[in-house]
Write a protein that holds these residues in place. Structure first.
Motif, PDB file in Angstrom:
ATOM      1  N   ILE A  95       0.886  -1.172   0.000  1.00 54.91           N
ATOM      2  CA  ILE A  95       0.000   0.000   0.000  1.00 54.91           C
ATOM      3  C   ILE A  95       0.922   1.219   0.000  1.00 54.91           C
ATOM      4  CG2 ILE A  95      -1.831   1.262   1.172  1.00 54.91           C
ATOM      5  CD1 ILE A  95      -2.484  -1.416   2.642  1.00 54.91           C
TER       6      ILE A  95
ATOM      7  N   ASP B 266      -0.402  -8.283  -4.013  1.00 52.12           N
ATOM      8  CA  ASP B 266      -1.438  -7.274  -4.264  1.00 52.12           C
ATOM      9  C   ASP B 266      -0.800  -5.913  -4.020  1.00 52.12           C
ATOM     10  OD1 ASP B 266      -3.675  -5.727  -4.511  1.00 52.12           O
ATOM     11  OD2 ASP B 266      -4.724  -6.533  -2.762  1.00 52.12           O
TER      12      ASP B 266
ATOM     13  N   LYS C 215      -1.179  -1.698  -4.321  1.00 51.73           N
ATOM     14  CA  LYS C 215      -2.023  -0.525  -4.527  1.00 51.73           C
ATOM     15  C   LYS C 215      -1.153   0.723  -4.394  1.00 51.73           C
ATOM     16  CE  LYS C 215      -5.948  -2.780  -2.198  1.00 51.73           C
ATOM     17  NZ  LYS C 215      -5.197  -3.885  -1.552  1.00 51.73           N
TER      18      LYS C 215
ATOM     19  N   ILE D 267      -2.630  -2.099  -8.951  1.00 47.05           N
ATOM     20  CA  ILE D 267      -3.490  -0.959  -9.270  1.00 47.05           C
ATOM     21  C   ILE D 267      -2.731   0.323  -8.958  1.00 47.05           C
ATOM     22  CG2 ILE D 267      -5.646   0.244  -8.797  1.00 47.05           C
ATOM     23  CD1 ILE D 267      -6.861  -2.382  -7.900  1.00 47.05           C
ATOM     24  N   THR D 268      -2.582   1.188  -9.946  1.00 50.06           N
ATOM     25  CA  THR D 268      -1.963   2.498  -9.738  1.00 50.06           C
ATOM     26  C   THR D 268      -2.887   3.576 -10.254  1.00 50.06           C
ATOM     27  OG1 THR D 268       0.260   1.574 -10.015  1.00 50.06           O
ATOM     28  CG2 THR D 268       0.040   3.957 -10.205  1.00 50.06           C
TER      29      THR D 268
ATOM     30  N   VAL E  48      -8.961   2.699  -5.029  1.00 48.21           N
ATOM     31  CA  VAL E  48      -7.739   2.279  -4.354  1.00 48.21           C
ATOM     32  C   VAL E  48      -7.810   2.602  -2.865  1.00 48.21           C
ATOM     33  CG1 VAL E  48      -5.241   2.539  -4.230  1.00 48.21           C
ATOM     34  CG2 VAL E  48      -6.377   2.569  -6.450  1.00 48.21           C
TER      35      VAL E  48
ATOM     36  N   GLN F 259      -9.954   0.454  -0.521  1.00 45.21           N
ATOM     37  CA  GLN F 259      -9.508  -0.909  -0.256  1.00 45.21           C
ATOM     38  C   GLN F 259      -8.410  -0.979   0.807  1.00 45.21           C
ATOM     39  OE1 GLN F 259      -8.848  -3.511  -3.723  1.00 45.21           O
ATOM     40  NE2 GLN F 259      -9.758  -1.916  -4.989  1.00 45.21           N
TER      41      GLN F 259
END
Length: 432
Positions: free
Chosen positions: A256, A281, A283, A312-313, A409, A412
């Motif tokens: 994260i 994962d 983010k 994910i970005t 994002v 989450q």
């Protein structure tokens, strides 16, 4: 054309620093070997950016700060980040740790949480086994210089079958432009353990400075690591950070990352899914403003079978900021039933802002799943007009659209405090 690396220290001085810090002989030799490599290697290559034009030589000299005995003595700029007295916390100021605390109940379970320089002296065999094995000094000159000059940092070890429910925290403060600032974070989660680690990087000075940082995470069989990091350096600070996680069978990493700097930034966050059933994962959210140059790369390299990865970005660019967002999924031969997914999206708030999203899939195995999505665009004016027709001002409408863009994002993120912190930093960066 080869760019000559300017070494900020010679071998004699580096040996003196290592000896004065009481470091073991193996660590001194490791530093000297890395320094020699730094003089031979080239700079890392950034996609569509020339890092040699950045402020990358402002290493300064080793300057340790005075230790503090309680959180009441921390600089005012850190007060909001420290949390309650008694929590597990490491604070580094400039070139060394000034405060370390590990909750007694965790120490009783065998957890090790201290600055890396202390760990090298007190837990040398364990540190030596992992240090510089995920990020190797011979990758490029920046990695080599980090391996030669790193200071302070954190060593976190979670023993076999130990589950830590409360996040462990670290804060890294740079407030002296003449001090070398190169913390190294080393996390080892033993078999079937679980841990959450959270850190913040902060600067408070007006002169140019450099952060050359590295993170190495090792999740052994069945271990779960959640790694959350927020960078909020000022415009005077150049931030270069390399992160690597190596995952054994059924190991997992959750990244994260909040990139909220005001200065030039390059980061590379990579998961190596080495074992079968390992998962990753990632983010990443970023906000660029002013004339910032930003280069973010997120990677997943699959070796094991049945290994899912997701990246994910989401980045927001305003004013004259420029960003390059790279996503790389590499599935090696033999990594059957791997599943690599990635999404990169850039939202530009100004005609002069620039964003580039580059999704890359490199697949050497047939029995896999992989996919990517990427988009770069400006604020949808129809959405703005619709919100304004409901009585909302343009400024508030743009703010809602931006938060909606980042929400998939931010929502989450499982840590409430981190969500709130990122929300306030986004507001500051956007001038709301």
């Amino acid at each position: 054309m080869t760019t000559q690396t300017i070494l900020p220290v010679d071998a004699g001085r580096l040996s003196e620093l290592s000896l004065s810090s009481g470091e073991p002989e193996w660590l001194k030799e490791s530093r000297l070997k890395a320094l020699e490599l730094a003089g031979q290697l080239e700079l890392p290559k950034l996609e569509k950016m020339k890092i040699e034009r950045w402020n990358i030589n402002q290493y300064g000299t080793y300057k340790a700060s005075e230790a503090i005995s309680s959180l009441s003595e921390v600089p005012s700029s850190l007060t909001a980040l420290t949390g309650a007295e008694g929590g597990s916390l490491v604070i580094q100021r400039n070139s060394g740790a000034v405060y370390t605390n590990l909750a007694p109940e965790l120490a009783a379970q065998g957890v090790i949480f201290t600055d890396l320089q202390t760990a090298a002296r007190e837990h040398g065999d364990l540190v030596r086994r992992y240090l510089h094995t995920a990020i190797k000094p011979d990758e490029h000159s920046v990695a080599a210089l980090h391996a030669a000059l790193w200071n302070g940092g954190v060593f976190l070890y979670i023993p076999k079958n130990v589950v830590v429910d409360t996040p462990l925290q670290a804060i890294y403060l740079s407030d002296d432009a003449e001090a070398t600032f190169a913390p190294h974070i080393l996390i080892v989660a033993d078999t079937n353990s679980s841990v959450t680690y959270v850190d913040n990087y902060v600067s408070s000075k007006s002169e140019a400075g450099l952060h050359n940082g590295a993170v190495e995470v090792f999740a052994l069989a069945g271990a779960k690591v959640r790694f959350a990091s927020v960078h909020q350096f000022g415009s005077d600070m150049t931030d270069i950070t390399y992160r690597r996680a190596v995952l054994e069978n059924d190991g997992s990493i959750e990244w994260i990352i909040g990139e909220m700097n005001d200065g030039d930034t390059a980061s590379d966050t990579k998961s190596v899914l080495k074992g079968n059933g390992s998962t990753s994962d990632a983010k990443v959210i970023a906000v660029g403003s002013g004339s910032q140059r930003l280069n973010y790369t997120t990677q997943a390299q699959h070796f094991g079978k049945n290994t899912p990865s997701d990246m994910i970005t989401r980045a927001v660019m305003r004013e004259n900021a420029t960003s390059i967002i790279n996503g790389i999924t590499k599935i090696e031969k033999g990594a059957t039933r791997a599943d690599g997914q990635q999404t990169e999206k850039v939202l530009m708030l100004s005609p002069k802002a620039r964003g580039d999203a580059n999704p890359i899939l490199l697949i050497d195995e047939d029995d896999v799943s992989a996919g990517h999505a990427a988009s770069v665009g400006q604020v949808n004016q129809e959405q703005i007009y619709y919100l304004m027709s409901r009585g909302i001002t343009r400024g508030e409408a743009e703010k809602l659209v931006i938060y909606g863009f980042l929400a998939p994002v931010v929502s989450q993120i499982p840590l409430e405090g981190l969500r709130d912190q990122l929300q306030s930093l986004v507001e500051r960066k956007l001038g709301q």
